[in-house]
Scaffold this motif. Structure first.
Motif, short mmCIF file in Angstrom:
data_model
loop_
_atom_site.label_atom_id
_atom_site.label_comp_id
_atom_site.label_asym_id
_atom_site.label_seq_id
_atom_site.Cartn_x
_atom_site.Cartn_y
_atom_site.Cartn_z
N THR A 112 0.89 -1.15 0.00
CA THR A 112 0.00 0.00 0.00
C THR A 112 0.93 1.20 0.00
O THR A 112 1.70 1.39 0.94
N VAL A 113 0.90 1.97 -1.06
CA VAL A 113 1.95 2.96 -1.32
C VAL A 113 1.59 4.34 -0.77
O VAL A 113 1.31 5.27 -1.50
N TYR A 114 1.66 4.42 0.57
CA TYR A 114 1.42 5.69 1.26
C TYR A 114 2.65 6.15 2.05
O TYR A 114 2.66 7.22 2.63
N ALA B 144 9.80 4.04 -5.11
CA ALA B 144 10.68 3.66 -3.99
C ALA B 144 10.57 2.16 -3.71
O ALA B 144 11.58 1.50 -3.41
N PHE B 145 9.36 1.61 -3.81
CA PHE B 145 9.16 0.18 -3.59
C PHE B 145 9.96 -0.63 -4.61
O PHE B 145 10.64 -1.60 -4.25
N PHE B 146 9.89 -0.25 -5.88
CA PHE B 146 10.64 -0.97 -6.90
C PHE B 146 12.15 -0.86 -6.68
O PHE B 146 12.90 -1.80 -6.93
N GLU B 147 12.61 0.26 -6.18
CA GLU B 147 14.02 0.42 -5.84
C GLU B 147 14.40 -0.52 -4.69
O GLU B 147 15.49 -1.11 -4.71
N ARG C 19 -3.11 10.88 3.25
CA ARG C 19 -1.74 11.42 3.16
C ARG C 19 -1.58 12.34 1.96
O ARG C 19 -0.91 13.37 2.04
N SER C 20 -2.18 11.99 0.82
CA SER C 20 -2.05 12.86 -0.35
C SER C 20 -2.76 14.19 -0.10
O SER C 20 -2.27 15.25 -0.52
N ASP D 75 0.29 11.34 -8.15
CA ASP D 75 1.65 11.82 -7.92
C ASP D 75 2.19 11.30 -6.59
O ASP D 75 3.35 10.88 -6.50
N PHE D 76 1.34 11.35 -5.57
CA PHE D 76 1.73 10.90 -4.24
C PHE D 76 2.09 9.41 -4.26
O PHE D 76 3.17 9.01 -3.79
#
Length: 132
Positions: free
Chosen positions: A31-33, A95-98, A77-78, A87-88
Motif C-alpha cells: 500500500t503505497v502511502y 521507492a518500492f521498486f528500488e 496522506r495525499s 503523484d503521491f
C-alpha cells in the motif's frame, strides 16, 4: 514437492498445479502511502523465495503482485500533502521498486494498481451486498 496448509480441511496437502508445469502466483503488494520498512519487505522476500522454489522445481511461474494505490491512508496522506493521489502514490511505488532491486527480489510479471479496477470492485461489492 512442496506442501501447503489448507485452512479449509486443516491439513497439509501436496501442491499440485491446476495446469501441469505452470503456476499462477498472485501476491499482495504494498500500500503505497509511505516507504516500506523491514516488516513490509519480509512478506515480499517470502513471496520471492516461494517463486524461486517453484521455478527451481521446474514450474513456469506467472506472478502478479497488486499495488494498493487507493485506500484511506493514501487518500488522507495525499490530501495532507496537497498532492494529487497519483503523484503521491507514484513516489512510493518507485521507492518500492528500488527496494526490490536492492534486495534482489525478482520482479513480478505484472503490477495491477487498485485504481485501475475501482469499477470492478464496486460491481463485486454490489454482488456481495445482494447476497447478504
Amino acid at each position: 514437492m512442496i506442501q501447503f496448509y489448507n485452512t479449509i480441511n486443516r491439513k497439509k496437502e501436496k501442491f499440485k498445479p491446476l495446469v501441469d508445469g505452470r503456476v499462477g502466483l498472485y501476491t499482495c503488494g504494498p500500500t503505497v502511502y509511505d516507504f516500506a520498512h523491514i516488516g513490509n519487505l519480509r512478506a515480499f522476500l517470502f513471496e520471492d523465495l516461494l517463486r524461486r522454489f517453484l521455478e527451481f522445481s521446474g514450474l513456469e511461474v506467472f506472478h502478479i503482485m497488486n499495488i494498493t494505490d487507493i485506500d484511506d491512508k493514501t487518500i488522507r496522506r495525499s490530501q495532507e500533502e496537497c498532492r494529487p493521489l497519483s503523484d503521491f502514490t507514484d513516489e512510493y511505488t518507485i521507492a518500492f521498486f528500488e527496494d526490490l532491486k536492492r534486495l534482489n527480489i525478482i520482479r513480478a510479471h505484472h503490477y495491477p494498481r487498485a485504481t485501475e479496477f475501482v469499477s470492478e470492485m464496486i460491481d463485486t461489492i454490489k454482488v456481495l451486498e445482494n447476497k447478504g
